[in-house]
Enzyme design. Structure first.
Site, short mmCIF file in Angstrom:
data_model
loop_
_atom_site.label_atom_id
_atom_site.label_comp_id
_atom_site.label_asym_id
_atom_site.label_seq_id
_atom_site.Cartn_x
_atom_site.Cartn_y
_atom_site.Cartn_z
N CYS A 9 0.87 -1.18 0.00
CA CYS A 9 0.00 0.00 0.00
C CYS A 9 0.90 1.23 0.00
O CYS A 9 2.08 1.15 -0.39
CB CYS A 9 -0.99 -0.02 1.17
SG CYS A 9 -0.23 0.07 2.81
N ASN A 12 2.31 1.45 4.40
CA ASN A 12 2.62 0.18 5.08
C ASN A 12 2.33 0.26 6.58
O ASN A 12 3.01 -0.41 7.38
CB ASN A 12 4.08 -0.25 4.82
CG ASN A 12 4.39 -1.70 5.24
OD1 ASN A 12 5.52 -2.02 5.59
ND2 ASN A 12 3.43 -2.58 5.21
N CYS A 14 -1.34 0.79 7.48
CA CYS A 14 -2.78 0.51 7.63
C CYS A 14 -3.22 -0.71 6.80
O CYS A 14 -3.45 -1.79 7.35
CB CYS A 14 -3.62 1.73 7.22
SG CYS A 14 -3.31 3.19 8.23
N ARG A 15 -3.35 -0.53 5.48
CA ARG A 15 -3.97 -1.58 4.67
C ARG A 15 -3.09 -2.80 4.46
O ARG A 15 -3.55 -3.94 4.64
CB ARG A 15 -4.40 -1.00 3.32
CG ARG A 15 -5.53 0.00 3.43
CD ARG A 15 -5.69 0.79 2.15
NE ARG A 15 -4.52 1.64 1.91
CZ ARG A 15 -4.29 2.32 0.81
NH1 ARG A 15 -5.16 2.25 -0.19
NH2 ARG A 15 -3.22 3.07 0.69
N SER A 16 -1.83 -2.60 4.04
CA SER A 16 -1.02 -3.79 3.70
C SER A 16 -0.63 -4.62 4.93
O SER A 16 -0.59 -5.86 4.82
CB SER A 16 0.19 -3.43 2.84
OG SER A 16 1.09 -2.58 3.50
N ASP A 124 -8.41 3.89 1.55
CA ASP A 124 -7.40 4.16 2.58
C ASP A 124 -8.11 4.62 3.86
O ASP A 124 -8.76 5.66 3.87
CB ASP A 124 -6.47 5.26 2.08
CG ASP A 124 -5.24 5.41 2.96
OD1 ASP A 124 -5.27 4.89 4.09
OD2 ASP A 124 -4.28 6.04 2.51
P1 4NP Z 1 -1.74 2.89 4.19
O1 4NP Z 1 -2.32 4.26 4.76
O2 4NP Z 1 -1.20 3.20 2.80
O3 4NP Z 1 -2.92 1.98 4.14
O4 4NP Z 1 -0.66 2.44 5.14
C1 4NP Z 1 -1.60 5.44 4.80
C2 4NP Z 1 -0.75 5.68 5.85
C3 4NP Z 1 -0.06 6.87 5.91
C4 4NP Z 1 -0.23 7.81 4.91
C5 4NP Z 1 -1.07 7.57 3.87
C6 4NP Z 1 -1.76 6.38 3.80
N1 4NP Z 1 0.46 9.06 4.99
O5 4NP Z 1 0.24 9.90 4.12
O6 4NP Z 1 1.27 9.25 5.91
#
Ligand code: 4NP
Length: 154
Positions: A9, A12, A14-16, A124
Site C-alpha cells: 500500500c 505500510n 494501515c492496509r497492507s 485508505d
Molecule cells: P496505508 O495508509 O497506505 O494503508 O498504510 C496510509 C498511511 C499513511 C499515509 C497515507 C496512507 N500518509 O500519508 O502518511
C-alpha cells in the site's frame, strides 16, 4: 515448495499490514507454506509499527501485529516474491513504474481476487475512523481466503 506474497500500500501502516495479517491467519493450520510480507511505496513511516487502529482491529480478530515494522518496496522484492499484490490502483501504477526489467513477480490488485470487485481500490482508512478499519479488515480477509485457495490450486 513455498510460495511468497508481498502486499503493498502507500504507508505500510494501515492496509497492507492488515492484508499481511489476514493471509497469515488464513494460512495458519493449512498445509500451504506461504511466505507473507508487506511494504509501502512511500517512506514516511519506515521503521514504525502499524497504525494503532490497525493494530486494534487485527487484535480484535485474533492477530497481534504490533511487532510489524513498516518498510519501503525495493527492487529485490520483484525477484524475491512470486506475487506482489497492490491495495489500490495508484499503488499498482507505482509498482509498475518501479518494476525492474528482470522482475519475476506477478503483479495484481487485491480486489482482483474478489469476485465482482476486480479493478477496485481498497479505500485508505488512514484519515477515517474505527469503522473504516473494520471495513478494511473485512475486505482483506475476504480477499485472503480467495488468495489462499488460489495459491493452493496453483
Ligand atoms: P496505508 O495508509 O497506505 O494503508 O498504510 C496510509 C498511511 C499513511 C499515509 C497515507 C496512507 N500518509 O500519508 O502518511
Amino acid at each position: 515448495m513455498s510460495q511468497s506474497v508481498l502486499f503493498v500500500c502507500l504507508g505500510n501502516i494501515c492496509r497492507s499490514p492488515l492484508a499481511e495479517a489476514a493471509l497469515r491467519q488464513e494460512c495458519l493450520g493449512s498445509e500451504l507454506n506461504v511466505i507473507v510480507d508487506s511494504a509501502g511505496t512511500g517512506d514516511w513511516h519506515v521503521g514504525q509499527p502499524p497504525d494503532e487502529r490497525a493494530q486494534a482491529v487485527a487484535a480484535q480478530n485474533g492477530m497481534e501485529i504490533g511487532h510489524f515494522r513498516a518498510r519501503q518496496v525495493k527492487a529485490a522484492d520483484f525477484r524475491d516474491f512470486d506475487h506482489i499484490i497492490a491495495l489500490d490502483n495508484q499503488n499498482l501504477r507505482d509498482l509498475n513504474a518501479l518494476r525492474p526489467a528482470k522482475a519475476i513477480s506477478q503483479l495484481s490488485l487485491l480486489f482482483d481476487h474478489v469476485a465482482g470487485r476486480a479493478g477496485e481500490d481498497v479505500a485508505d482508512p488512514y484519515y477515517g475512523g474505527d469503522r473504516d478499519f473494520d471495513q478494511t479488515w473485512a475486505e482483506v480477509t475476504e480477499a485472503a481466503r480467495n488468495i489462499r485457495e488460489w495459491l493452493a490450486a496453483g
